[in-house]
Design an enzyme around this catalytic site. Structure first.
Site: not given
Ligand code: PGA
Length: 257
Positions: A13-15, A98, A100, A170, A176, A216, A237
């Site tokens: 997931n490149w975000k 997600h 976020e 998650e 992160g 992570s 990520g």
């Protein structure tokens, strides 16, 4: 070995990272690194890179996809992207709910539920994210939170729909933070999700459904996590931003029993 073997799925997931030039360089670097991998690789890229990455991944073992979509079919929703557009740009899957999106963009379980149904309309595989916060875990609410998220995000879906999606557990505190869940703790949550699926949709669906772990994941913690019975792959990520480190995770060899 289970009758329903679930091939390992590793999703990057490149975000909000990478221009098209950077995306092209990355994909060209990743393709030869993982061309003999037994795990399946997925790349969730920004909307702007989707068509390019889809073209570059054609004929490779990398599946292109997106990180979000709007729940509506189309219409006057300035700045939004719908499932039909994703499909047209080459996406085969879409990450939904997600943490976020939930915390920064106020996505509720109901919105995620609507998005799942819409994604399925367009033959996109939804990767549905769930997970508790640190506070919820500390208060002993992890399973209560997971039950609520699973119940409400999957409401109204038939077993046939469930067999077309993946879940991603998650824990928010692990995203992160460089603090991945310990393998046994992650396995406990994955086992709980599998039991939920079994009770709600039956053994066959529960055994077929991928449950990915995210938070992570790095090349050096991938193996002990993947060795867990109910961990069927990862949502990655930070470590997916570099082709070499993501390649190492994809190439991690594991014998599932
Ligand atoms: P991370 O992100 O690997 O950087 O923890 C995971 C995710 O947000 O899916």
């Amino acid at each position: 070995m289970s009758q329903y073997q679930r091939p390992i799925a590793i999703v990057g997931n490149w975000k909000m990272h990478k221009t098209n030039r950077e995306a092209e360089k990355y994909v060209k670097e990743l393709i030869p690194i993982i061309h003999t991998a037994s795990s399946r690789a997925y790349l969730a890229v920004p909307f702007t890179a989707l068509a390019l990455v889809s073209d570059l991944c054609a004929g490779t073992n990398i599946v292109p996809g997106a990180q979000n979509m709007n729940e509506q079919a189309e219409g006057a929703f300035t700045g939004e992207i719908c499932g039909k557009m994703l499909k047209d740009a080459g996406a085969e899957f879409v990450i939904l709910g997600h943490s976020e999106r939930r915390s920064l963009f106020h996505e509720t379980n109901e919105i995620v539920n609507n998005k799942i149904k819409r994604a399925l309309d367009y033959q996109l595989t939804p990767i549905v994210c769930i997970g508790e916060t640190a506070q919820e875990r500390d208060q002993g609410f992890t399973f209560k939170v997971l039950t609520s998220q699973l119940t409400h995000t999957l409401t109204g879906l038939e077993p046939a729909h469930i067999s077309r999606l993946m879940l991603a557990y998650e824990p928010v505190w692990a995203i992160g933070t460089h603090l991945a869940a310990m393998p046994a703790a992650a396995e406990e949550a994955h086992h709980f999700c599998r039991e939920f699926l079994m009770n709600a949709y039956g053994l066959q669906i529960a055994e077929k459904t991928h449950i990915l772990y995210g938070g992570s994941v790095k090349p050096d913690n991938a193996l002990p996590l993947l060795q867990q019975k109910n961990i069927d792959g990862f949502l990655v990520g930070t470590a997916s931003l570099n082709a070499a480190s993501f390649g190492k995770i994809i190439n991690t060899k594991v014998d599932k029993v």
